[in-house]
Design a protein around this motif. Structure first.
Motif, PDB file in Angstrom:
ATOM      1  N   THR A 161     -60.008   1.992 -87.194  1.00 37.98           N
ATOM      2  CA  THR A 161     -60.616   3.302 -87.427  1.00 37.98           C
ATOM      3  C   THR A 161     -62.049   3.377 -86.897  1.00 37.98           C
ATOM      4  O   THR A 161     -62.619   4.459 -86.832  1.00 37.98           O
ATOM      5  CB  THR A 161     -60.624   3.627 -88.928  1.00 37.98           C
ATOM      6  N   THR A 162     -62.639   2.221 -86.522  1.00 37.24           N
ATOM      7  CA  THR A 162     -64.003   2.215 -85.991  1.00 37.24           C
ATOM      8  C   THR A 162     -64.091   1.269 -84.800  1.00 37.24           C
ATOM      9  O   THR A 162     -63.310   0.315 -84.682  1.00 37.24           O
ATOM     10  CB  THR A 162     -65.037   1.758 -87.033  1.00 37.24           C
ATOM     11  N   LEU A 163     -65.071   1.510 -83.937  1.00 33.58           N
ATOM     12  CA  LEU A 163     -65.284   0.632 -82.786  1.00 33.58           C
ATOM     13  C   LEU A 163     -65.830  -0.726 -83.232  1.00 33.58           C
ATOM     14  O   LEU A 163     -65.559  -1.751 -82.602  1.00 33.58           O
ATOM     15  CB  LEU A 163     -66.255   1.286 -81.797  1.00 33.58           C
ATOM     16  N   ARG A 164     -66.584  -0.730 -84.336  1.00 35.81           N
ATOM     17  CA  ARG A 164     -67.101  -2.013 -84.837  1.00 35.81           C
ATOM     18  C   ARG A 164     -65.952  -2.916 -85.274  1.00 35.81           C
ATOM     19  O   ARG A 164     -65.913  -4.105 -84.945  1.00 35.81           O
ATOM     20  CB  ARG A 164     -68.062  -1.762 -86.014  1.00 35.81           C
ATOM     21  N   ALA A 165     -64.997  -2.344 -86.014  1.00 41.15           N
ATOM     22  CA  ALA A 165     -63.828  -3.124 -86.433  1.00 41.15           C
ATOM     23  C   ALA A 165     -63.016  -3.565 -85.220  1.00 41.15           C
ATOM     24  O   ALA A 165     -62.470  -4.677 -85.186  1.00 41.15           O
ATOM     25  CB  ALA A 165     -62.963  -2.288 -87.380  1.00 41.15           C
ATOM     26  N   LEU A 166     -62.919  -2.714 -84.213  1.00 40.55           N
ATOM     27  CA  LEU A 166     -62.199  -3.038 -82.981  1.00 40.55           C
ATOM     28  C   LEU A 166     -62.741  -4.336 -82.376  1.00 40.55           C
ATOM     29  O   LEU A 166     -61.987  -5.266 -82.058  1.00 40.55           O
ATOM     30  CB  LEU A 166     -62.366  -1.882 -81.990  1.00 40.55           C
ATOM     31  N   ARG A 167     -64.061  -4.406 -82.237  1.00 40.53           N
ATOM     32  CA  ARG A 167     -64.669  -5.585 -81.625  1.00 40.53           C
ATOM     33  C   ARG A 167     -64.502  -6.821 -82.504  1.00 40.53           C
ATOM     34  O   ARG A 167     -64.160  -7.906 -82.034  1.00 40.53           O
ATOM     35  CB  ARG A 167     -66.159  -5.315 -81.342  1.00 40.53           C
ATOM     36  N   THR A 168     -64.732  -6.658 -83.809  1.00 42.57           N
ATOM     37  CA  THR A 168     -64.644  -7.798 -84.737  1.00 42.57           C
ATOM     38  C   THR A 168     -63.232  -8.373 -84.757  1.00 42.57           C
ATOM     39  O   THR A 168     -63.036  -9.591 -84.661  1.00 42.57           O
ATOM     40  CB  THR A 168     -65.040  -7.361 -86.162  1.00 42.57           C
ATOM     41  N   ILE A 169     -62.234  -7.488 -84.868  1.00 42.53           N
ATOM     42  CA  ILE A 169     -60.837  -7.942 -84.949  1.00 42.53           C
ATOM     43  C   ILE A 169     -60.405  -8.571 -83.624  1.00 42.53           C
ATOM     44  O   ILE A 169     -59.735  -9.600 -83.593  1.00 42.53           O
ATOM     45  CB  ILE A 169     -59.920  -6.771 -85.356  1.00 42.53           C
ATOM     46  N   GLY A 170     -60.794  -7.957 -82.509  1.00 43.04           N
ATOM     47  CA  GLY A 170     -60.438  -8.503 -81.200  1.00 43.04           C
ATOM     48  C   GLY A 170     -60.976  -9.908 -81.006  1.00 43.04           C
ATOM     49  O   GLY A 170     -60.253 -10.820 -80.582  1.00 43.04           O
ATOM     50  N   GLU A 171     -62.254 -10.095 -81.327  1.00 46.09           N
ATOM     51  CA  GLU A 171     -62.871 -11.423 -81.166  1.00 46.09           C
ATOM     52  C   GLU A 171     -62.239 -12.434 -82.108  1.00 46.09           C
ATOM     53  O   GLU A 171     -61.982 -13.597 -81.722  1.00 46.09           O
ATOM     54  CB  GLU A 171     -64.376 -11.317 -81.427  1.00 46.09           C
ATOM     55  N   ALA A 172     -61.983 -12.034 -83.351  1.00 41.63           N
ATOM     56  CA  ALA A 172     -61.403 -12.962 -84.331  1.00 41.63           C
ATOM     57  C   ALA A 172     -59.990 -13.379 -83.932  1.00 41.63           C
ATOM     58  O   ALA A 172     -59.603 -14.545 -84.107  1.00 41.63           O
ATOM     59  CB  ALA A 172     -61.398 -12.312 -85.714  1.00 41.63           C
ATOM     60  N   MET A 173     -59.209 -12.462 -83.386  1.00 44.49           N
ATOM     61  CA  MET A 173     -57.843 -12.813 -82.966  1.00 44.49           C
ATOM     62  C   MET A 173     -57.858 -13.747 -81.760  1.00 44.49           C
ATOM     63  O   MET A 173     -57.060 -14.690 -81.668  1.00 44.49           O
ATOM     64  CB  MET A 173     -57.041 -11.543 -82.662  1.00 44.49           C
ATOM     65  N   LYS A 174     -58.769 -13.512 -80.840  1.00 43.03           N
ATOM     66  CA  LYS A 174     -58.897 -14.422 -79.699  1.00 43.03           C
ATOM     67  C   LYS A 174     -59.241 -15.832 -80.183  1.00 43.03           C
ATOM     68  O   LYS A 174     -58.688 -16.824 -79.691  1.00 43.03           O
ATOM     69  CB  LYS A 174     -59.977 -13.916 -78.737  1.00 43.03           C
ATOM     70  N   ALA A 175     -60.158 -15.920 -81.160  1.00 43.85           N
ATOM     71  CA  ALA A 175     -60.539 -17.239 -81.703  1.00 43.85           C
ATOM     72  C   ALA A 175     -59.351 -17.915 -82.378  1.00 43.85           C
ATOM     73  O   ALA A 175     -59.167 -19.135 -82.245  1.00 43.85           O
ATOM     74  CB  ALA A 175     -61.695 -17.057 -82.696  1.00 43.85           C
ATOM     75  N   GLN A 176     -58.537 -17.131 -83.099  1.00 38.39           N
ATOM     76  CA  GLN A 176     -57.352 -17.697 -83.764  1.00 38.39           C
ATOM     77  C   GLN A 176     -56.376 -18.290 -82.746  1.00 38.39           C
ATOM     78  O   GLN A 176     -55.840 -19.371 -82.935  1.00 38.39           O
ATOM     79  CB  GLN A 176     -56.626 -16.610 -84.560  1.00 38.39           C
ATOM     80  N   PHE A 177     -56.156 -17.577 -81.653  1.00 40.12           N
ATOM     81  CA  PHE A 177     -55.162 -18.006 -80.670  1.00 40.12           C
ATOM     82  C   PHE A 177     -55.646 -19.154 -79.799  1.00 40.12           C
ATOM     83  O   PHE A 177     -54.845 -19.793 -79.125  1.00 40.12           O
ATOM     84  CB  PHE A 177     -54.732 -16.819 -79.796  1.00 40.12           C
ATOM     85  N   GLU A 178     -56.962 -19.412 -79.804  1.00 40.07           N
ATOM     86  CA  GLU A 178     -57.474 -20.555 -79.040  1.00 40.07           C
ATOM     87  C   GLU A 178     -56.870 -21.867 -79.531  1.00 40.07           C
ATOM     88  O   GLU A 178     -56.808 -22.848 -78.794  1.00 40.07           O
ATOM     89  CB  GLU A 178     -59.003 -20.619 -79.158  1.00 40.07           C
TER      90      GLU A 178
END
Length: 671
Positions: free
Chosen positions: A496-513
């Motif tokens: 619902t927000t661009l801030r959440a978009l960035r946070t979730i995107g970065e966190a998911m990339k870190a998880q998949f590393e």
């Protein structure tokens, strides 16, 4: 044969459509909608249809419209949908029905290559970096072969390219009949074809832009049309208010200054002090931006008094006055050379219009409107009506005592059809009809034919961080990553927000590393690539031996994004999409309801959230064969009383409880 009978035969099993459309089967809801459209065409009037996903609403309005033999105007929400309707659905149906129908596609100016502006760009020494020169060469080569000039046809052109404004025209900088390229102009060709066609496909932006300024050629087109259909009509109100108000941007001022300097130095060097005029405009725009000071990017400043909230009134009024004076001085300077070139005549018009807008914003806000300032690198001053109801009644439908215009005396007999998969959460669809001035319309709701209880499951975690908890986005990312990891991608995360978009995107990339390279889903984040590239890459999924994709997106991906089949099996929504309470337009609409003794939350915020939630959930199931899971990471859906109303607005999916059941559901999809 009556139109309704013709329509019924086309949709019957064994009828024309069963031979023309892939996997066609008779659907009661589709035929019901088509017959209602046929009746409206025959009798005139206004029909509002909410047609659930899978009904096949496009054919439901196209078949009766084409069979009627009337001239038809079709308006869609986006240029992408326009291209799909014009390039795929219409030709298929015209061929199937065997009708001698001429169709045309009409977009706004910014969609077409301007041959005059292309010529100016060739000689523009201030072009951006080398990549732009390569893109310009590509456009030049394409310009020699294209018939339509529609930039959507140029493969590989990024819709965000800074070159596009330099090779397209606007209402402000178009030279009209004085243009040296007037005869081969692509915009004029598209308008001529539209005037000669039986069916014209436009978009909502073009319709309302014309309603506001009478400039796109629609003024001549609409009176000759008897059937008008708005598809994806749920976007009409928000699109309309953008055009029916007044806007002035510092970016507009800088664009004008750049165009004035280029024309002045190329065609009238030494006759006017161009540098001085340009410097005054640029200084006025800069001072106006500086008056606002530091703000969050994307902030919207309320503006109820002489200056926006938190901005010193004296500094603001001085800067706005100086900008208005700079535009007025530019207009006088341009007037002295106006006989030398049509460029100067158009630039003078622009300067006068910009001066008038600056003067308008120096006065009090119009009654029934709301005013604010959008803050980014540039400023955008906006004055907007709260909705489009009055404009639709008086200028579109010509009802409520309004006199039809001289060239449009058939307005009362016209058939208007408004349709979408999502138009509200109550039987009368008031969320849509009230702000659009359509309270007297016939309303029809057609349910989706999908078996949601079999095809889809809904999970709402009961134990989860609250939406305003700083840990919320991280937990959304963990839950989504777990599901996407098990599915090998195939996951859409809507924020619902661009801030959440960035946070979730970065966190998911870190998880998949942590996963091995071949098993690591690719995380696509909105904004990192053009929208079209993101959608195509996601739909490709796990092709060519790669892991599948996760798409983390906001705003425009809540609707209009279609990934049927196995490419998408998990949709995760981070929070309930309530309208932001501090948005000036939302605030003004809420205050108006409260002043009428109505509940702003119950009659505005809740229906807004219900419609957006329904749109987001609609990304999951696109065909009868699709299966998937919807996860909404907002405990308010089960903890608050209003949650029942929001759940009722969703498709009737089966509910699953607990994360173990969620894991089992995802494992079953994987198998």
């Amino acid at each position: 044969m009556p139109l309704e009978q013709e329509v019924r035969e086309v949709f019957a099993q064994g009828g024309v459509l069963s031979h023309a459309a892939d996997q066609f089967r008779e659907r009661e809801g589709q035929t019901q909608m088509a017959l209602a459209v046929a009746r409206t065409i025959e009798q005139g009037g206004v029909l509002v249809v909410e047609a659930g996903t899978g009904v096949g609403k496009t054919f439901s309005y196209l078949v009766p419209a084409l069979l009627s033999g009337e001239r038809v105007l079709l308006s869609t929400a986006t240029k992408t949908l326009q291209d799909q309707l014009f390039g795929r659905d219409l030709p298929r149906l015209v061929t199937a029905l065997g009708l001698p129908v001429r169709t045309a596609l009409l977009k706004g100016r910014a969609s077409y290559l301007c041959l005059h502006r292309l010529d100016l760009a060739r000689h523009d020494a201030s072009l951006p970096e080398r990549g732009s020169l390569r893109t310009l060469a590509k456009i030049e080569q394409w310009s020699k072969a294209t018939r339509t000039g529609d930039l959507a046809e140029l493969p590989g052109l990024d819709e965000r390219s800074p070159l596009i404004p330099l090779v397209t025209s606007t209402r402000d900088n178009c030279l009209g009949a004085q243009c040296p390229q007037f005869k081969p102009c692509h915009v004029n060709l598209a308008r001529r074809e539209a005037m000669a066609a039986d069916v014209v496909v436009i978009n909502h932006h073009l319709f309302f832009a014309d309603l506001a300024v009478r400039e796109s050629g629609m003024a001549e087109l609409l009176p000759s049309v008897r059937v008008v259909v708005f598809d994806e009509a749920h976007q009409l109100n928000e699109t309309g208010v953008q055009f029916l108000g007044v806007q002035l941007g510092t970016g507009q001022a800088l664009d004008f200054a750049r165009d004035m300097l280029a024309a002045g130095l190329q065609q009238a060097r030494g006759l006017v002090d161009w540098q001085q005029l340009v410097a005054a405009v640029e200084r006025g725009a800069r001072d106006l931006r500086l008056a606002v000071g530091k703000q969050w990017p994307g902030a919207k400043l309320r503006w109820a008094g002489p200056a926006p909230e938190g901005v010193p009134a004296a500094a603001w009024e001085d800067a706005l006055g100086a900008l208005q004076q700079a535009f007025a001085d530019a207009a006088r300077g341009l007037d002295t050379v106006s006989e030398l070139s049509p460029d100067f005549v158009r630039l003078q018009d622009r300067a006068q219009q910009l001066a008038q807008r600056a003067e308008r914003f120096a006065e009090a806000c119009a009654l029934g409107s709301v005013r604010w300032v959008d803050v980014g690198t540039q400023l955008r001053l906006v004055e907007s009506p709260l909705d489009i109801a009055e404009a639709v009644r008086s200028r579109v439908l010509k009802t409520g005592g309004a006199e039809p215009e001289e060239d449009d005396d058939d307005a009362q007999g016209r058939a208007w059809v408004f349709t979408s998969a999502t138009l509200g959460d109550d039987p009368k669809l008031r969320w849509f009809t009230e702000p659009c001035g359509l309270e007297d319309a016939e309303v029809l709701r057609v349910q989706s034919p999908f078996d949601y209880a079999r095809q889809a499951a809904l999970f709402v975690p009961r134990v989860f961080p609250k939406p305003n908890d700083p840990a919320h986005s991280q937990q959304v990312a963990l839950l989504a990553a777990r599901g996407a990891g098990a599915l090998g991608g195939r996951t859409l995360v809507l924020t619902t927000t661009l801030r959440a978009l960035r946070t979730i995107g970065e966190a998911m990339k870190a998880q998949f590393e942590r996963l091995e390279a071949g098993q690591r889903p690719e995380v696509l984040v909105q904004g990192e690539l053009p929208k079209r590239v993101l959608m195509d890459r996601f739909r490709e999924g796990a092709s060519e031996g790669r892991a599948g994709c996760v798409l983390v997106a906001s705003a425009s991906f809540w609707e209009g994004f279609d990934a049927p089949g196995d490419a998408l099996q998990l949709v995760v929504i981070d929070k309930l999409p309530f309208p932001p309470p501090n948005d000036p337009l939302v605030e003004a609409r809420s205050q108006r309801l409260e002043s009428q003794g109505r509940s702003a939350f119950g009659e505005y915020s809740l229906p807004e959230a219900a419609v957006s939630l329904k749109q987001g959930a609609g990304r999951l199931i696109r065909r009868e064969s699709d299966q998937g899971v919807l996860v909404i990471c907002d405990t308010r859906l089960v903890a608050m009383g209003y949650g029942k109303r929001l759940l009722a607005a969703l498709p009737p999916m089966r509910r699953i409880e607990g994360e173990a059941e969620l894991d089992a559901e995802i494992a079953a999809l994987r198998r």
